[in-house]
Design a protein around this motif. Structure first.
Motif, PDB file in Angstrom:
ATOM      1  N   PHE A  20     -47.986  29.821  31.067  1.00  0.00           N
ATOM      2  CA  PHE A  20     -48.155  29.089  32.333  1.00  0.00           C
ATOM      3  C   PHE A  20     -47.855  27.596  32.145  1.00  0.00           C
ATOM      4  O   PHE A  20     -47.152  26.989  32.964  1.00  0.00           O
ATOM      5  CB  PHE A  20     -49.585  29.282  32.858  1.00  0.00           C
ATOM      6  CG  PHE A  20     -49.859  28.543  34.130  1.00  0.00           C
ATOM      7  CD1 PHE A  20     -49.473  29.069  35.346  1.00  0.00           C
ATOM      8  CD2 PHE A  20     -50.491  27.304  34.112  1.00  0.00           C
ATOM      9  CE1 PHE A  20     -49.704  28.382  36.525  1.00  0.00           C
ATOM     10  CE2 PHE A  20     -50.731  26.608  35.284  1.00  0.00           C
ATOM     11  CZ  PHE A  20     -50.339  27.150  36.491  1.00  0.00           C
ATOM     12  N   CYS A  21     -48.395  27.020  31.080  1.00  0.00           N
ATOM     13  CA  CYS A  21     -48.184  25.586  30.842  1.00  0.00           C
ATOM     14  C   CYS A  21     -46.717  25.282  30.556  1.00  0.00           C
ATOM     15  O   CYS A  21     -46.149  24.324  31.092  1.00  0.00           O
ATOM     16  CB  CYS A  21     -49.067  25.106  29.694  1.00  0.00           C
ATOM     17  SG  CYS A  21     -50.795  25.013  30.172  1.00  0.00           S
ATOM     18  N   LEU A  23     -44.091  26.981  31.495  1.00  0.00           N
ATOM     19  CA  LEU A  23     -43.307  27.193  32.720  1.00  0.00           C
ATOM     20  C   LEU A  23     -43.415  26.022  33.685  1.00  0.00           C
ATOM     21  O   LEU A  23     -42.492  25.726  34.431  1.00  0.00           O
ATOM     22  CB  LEU A  23     -43.814  28.443  33.454  1.00  0.00           C
ATOM     23  CG  LEU A  23     -43.413  29.798  32.893  1.00  0.00           C
ATOM     24  CD1 LEU A  23     -44.241  30.888  33.537  1.00  0.00           C
ATOM     25  CD2 LEU A  23     -41.922  30.039  33.132  1.00  0.00           C
ATOM     26  N   ASN A  24     -44.597  25.402  33.683  1.00  0.00           N
ATOM     27  CA  ASN A  24     -44.860  24.353  34.673  1.00  0.00           C
ATOM     28  C   ASN A  24     -44.753  22.940  34.105  1.00  0.00           C
ATOM     29  O   ASN A  24     -45.210  21.981  34.736  1.00  0.00           O
ATOM     30  CB  ASN A  24     -46.223  24.588  35.315  1.00  0.00           C
ATOM     31  CG  ASN A  24     -46.184  25.792  36.248  1.00  0.00           C
ATOM     32  OD1 ASN A  24     -45.587  25.717  37.320  1.00  0.00           O
ATOM     33  ND2 ASN A  24     -46.771  26.906  35.823  1.00  0.00           N
ATOM     34  N   ILE A  26     -46.298  21.479  31.759  1.00  0.00           N
ATOM     35  CA  ILE A  26     -47.561  20.818  31.404  1.00  0.00           C
ATOM     36  C   ILE A  26     -47.550  20.570  29.893  1.00  0.00           C
ATOM     37  O   ILE A  26     -47.435  21.507  29.103  1.00  0.00           O
ATOM     38  CB  ILE A  26     -48.781  21.692  31.805  1.00  0.00           C
ATOM     39  CG1 ILE A  26     -48.814  21.881  33.320  1.00  0.00           C
ATOM     40  CG2 ILE A  26     -50.080  21.062  31.291  1.00  0.00           C
ATOM     41  CD1 ILE A  26     -49.856  22.885  33.805  1.00  0.00           C
ATOM     42  N   ALA A  75     -53.608  25.040  37.665  1.00  0.00           N
ATOM     43  CA  ALA A  75     -52.754  25.102  38.859  1.00  0.00           C
ATOM     44  C   ALA A  75     -53.134  24.018  39.868  1.00  0.00           C
ATOM     45  O   ALA A  75     -52.271  23.509  40.588  1.00  0.00           O
ATOM     46  CB  ALA A  75     -52.836  26.490  39.501  1.00  0.00           C
ATOM     47  N   GLY A  80     -47.553  19.070  39.512  1.00  0.00           N
ATOM     48  CA  GLY A  80     -46.208  19.641  39.422  1.00  0.00           C
ATOM     49  C   GLY A  80     -46.147  21.153  39.527  1.00  0.00           C
ATOM     50  O   GLY A  80     -45.060  21.720  39.570  1.00  0.00           O
ATOM     51  N   VAL A  81     -47.295  21.820  39.586  1.00  0.00           N
ATOM     52  CA  VAL A  81     -47.301  23.288  39.605  1.00  0.00           C
ATOM     53  C   VAL A  81     -46.894  23.802  40.995  1.00  0.00           C
ATOM     54  O   VAL A  81     -47.500  23.408  41.998  1.00  0.00           O
ATOM     55  CB  VAL A  81     -48.703  23.836  39.221  1.00  0.00           C
ATOM     56  CG1 VAL A  81     -48.746  25.354  39.340  1.00  0.00           C
ATOM     57  CG2 VAL A  81     -49.086  23.389  37.807  1.00  0.00           C
ATOM     58  N   ALA A  82     -45.885  24.662  41.034  1.00  0.00           N
ATOM     59  CA  ALA A  82     -45.413  25.186  42.323  1.00  0.00           C
ATOM     60  C   ALA A  82     -46.509  26.030  42.988  1.00  0.00           C
ATOM     61  O   ALA A  82     -47.309  26.675  42.308  1.00  0.00           O
ATOM     62  CB  ALA A  82     -44.153  26.030  42.112  1.00  0.00           C
ATOM     63  N   ASP A  83     -46.502  26.012  44.316  1.00  0.00           N
ATOM     64  CA  ASP A  83     -47.575  26.630  45.105  1.00  0.00           C
ATOM     65  C   ASP A  83     -47.697  28.138  44.902  1.00  0.00           C
ATOM     66  O   ASP A  83     -48.780  28.696  45.055  1.00  0.00           O
ATOM     67  CB  ASP A  83     -47.339  26.315  46.589  1.00  0.00           C
ATOM     68  CG  ASP A  83     -48.560  26.613  47.447  1.00  0.00           C
ATOM     69  OD1 ASP A  83     -49.601  25.955  47.245  1.00  0.00           O
ATOM     70  OD2 ASP A  83     -48.485  27.535  48.291  1.00  0.00           O
ATOM     71  N   TRP A  85     -47.922  29.870  42.331  1.00  0.00           N
ATOM     72  CA  TRP A  85     -48.802  30.297  41.226  1.00  0.00           C
ATOM     73  C   TRP A  85     -50.241  30.512  41.682  1.00  0.00           C
ATOM     74  O   TRP A  85     -50.900  31.447  41.235  1.00  0.00           O
ATOM     75  CB  TRP A  85     -48.745  29.290  40.076  1.00  0.00           C
ATOM     76  CG  TRP A  85     -47.430  29.337  39.382  1.00  0.00           C
ATOM     77  CD1 TRP A  85     -46.417  28.415  39.481  1.00  0.00           C
ATOM     78  CD2 TRP A  85     -46.945  30.379  38.530  1.00  0.00           C
ATOM     79  NE1 TRP A  85     -45.336  28.834  38.725  1.00  0.00           N
ATOM     80  CE2 TRP A  85     -45.635  30.026  38.133  1.00  0.00           C
ATOM     81  CE3 TRP A  85     -47.491  31.573  38.047  1.00  0.00           C
ATOM     82  CZ2 TRP A  85     -44.864  30.826  37.292  1.00  0.00           C
ATOM     83  CZ3 TRP A  85     -46.738  32.367  37.199  1.00  0.00           C
ATOM     84  CH2 TRP A  85     -45.435  32.001  36.835  1.00  0.00           C
ATOM     85  N   THR A 208     -40.056  34.449  34.010  1.00  0.00           N
ATOM     86  CA  THR A 208     -40.785  33.506  33.148  1.00  0.00           C
ATOM     87  C   THR A 208     -40.044  33.256  31.837  1.00  0.00           C
ATOM     88  O   THR A 208     -40.629  32.755  30.882  1.00  0.00           O
ATOM     89  CB  THR A 208     -42.203  34.051  32.846  1.00  0.00           C
ATOM     90  OG1 THR A 208     -42.067  35.339  32.215  1.00  0.00           O
ATOM     91  CG2 THR A 208     -43.034  34.198  34.092  1.00  0.00           C
TER      92      THR A 208
END
Lengths: 238, 238
Positions: A20-21, A23-24, A26, A75, A80-83, A85, A208
């Protein structure tokens, strides 16, 4: 304040948080806590997570554990995390929460109990009672059946009829990936009947990439090692 | 659009949702779905929740199940709900999510397995294997120990060092209340060592009166019935 992630890539919720990190975008420091070597039980790690489990995070002074709570927090805390998620829309968010909460006593419980008492039993020193494995497989299959017939909808790639993945897709697919360490025959018997589930795993991998495969590398290594042992065992028996 | 709650007051997550709504002035219609009578398995109810479990809600056209997802949704969807129940502050909220997620595989799993295979075994037609009950009690006690030593802090009444209850307090205390149906001796043995837990149960009852006791009435009736049966059994043996 750089995010610290305490993780073991062999742990499926750890992988979900790490992927997750990545991909986003972070930025984080990964600190490996090896649960087979019982590093999760060390006094130092228990200062981070008194429940002695990975993953856990530190964000400044703030310590947090439980992968779903971590994914929800990240999230919301990182703009910057797309909605898709973990949507801000209340109804969309509630549906994702529903999947995440359902997961604990269904897919996760079935999968963890099965894998830890079969493929990983020797490594973990488990000696399961006679009902443990069949009951775990029954719960796992019932959970896969629910994903196939209810959570996955026609004509959409992801859970709940979504066209983009959410933290629920990531968490659940990482869980199912743990079956990789089982014998091929058993894995095929379990996953075989669920065509939509199989397609959803592939779609999640694609959505992903390349991080999904990158963080599953350790799991594939364990799989190869177990297959080699199995082959040696078979040859010895011959 | 009046909220509909599909519930069985004998189910602890159902009670948590019902009490939450009463406390927060949320107008609702309670629709009883009796799980002992297998009403959760009816085709009509499976239209509401295909997982065939209570509680579930309908809010307009929106259907939702899993009690923690329901509590989160209600706390956000109804503007009259005080912030302490599920704070908007990200860190406070994440901590509550952490308790709620931890709950599933710990306190809940231990308590449900124990009670359903002892006090309620006859009603539910259960015949547990030899390890089921001792393992469940072990998990339940380990969970109570974690609540006592980690989740409850000195000088504050509620989980996480909070001075007011959250949805986590309500969910976890409703779970522990299920032990009421066990024999007094067993219940005292299990809860006895945990003084802070006992005080927290009382504090939660006080903070949520009179609705807490109102919605636990059915549980107390079952308890009285089981005690009477036990007494009759003892007399017969004499």
């Amino acid at each position: 304040m750089k995010l610290k992630i305490y993780a073991d890539r062999l742990s499926q919720p750890s992988r979900a948080v790490l992927i997750f990190c990545k991909l986003n975008g972070i930025d984080f420091e990964e600190i490996t806590v090896d649960f087979v070597k019982r590093q999760t039980q060390s006094p130092e790690f228990k200062e981070i997570n008194p429940m002695a489990e990975v993953p856990a995070i530190m964000h400044g002074d703030f310590k947090l554990f439980e992968s779903h709570a971590i994914l929800r927090y990240l999230a919301c805390a990182f703009p910057g995390v797309a909605d898709n998620w973990y949507p801000t829309d209340l109804i969309k968010r509630a549906k994702i929460d529903s999947v995440l909460d359902w997961h604990h006593s269904n897919l996760r419980r079935g999968e963890v109990t099965l894998v830890q008492n079969t493929a990983l039993a020797t490594i973990l020193g488990r000696q399961p009672g006679p009902h443990v494995v069949p009951e775990a497989e029954k719960l796992l299959s019932a959970s896969l059946e629910k994903i196939e017939t209810f959570w996955l909808k026609e004509n959409e790639q992801f859970l709940l009829g979504n066209s983009q993945p959410s933290i629920a897709d990531l968490s659940l697919v990482c869980e199912i990936m743990q079956l990789e360490v089982m014998e091929e025959e058993d894995r095929n018997r379990i996953l075989g009947p669920y065509k939509k589930v199989q397609q959803w795993i592939e779609d999640t991998k694609l959505a992903t990439r390349p991080h999904f495969e990158e963080f599953h590398g350790v799991l594939y290594q364990v799989k190869a090692k177990l297959q080699k042992q199995q082959l040696l065992g078979a040859n010895t028996e011959t």
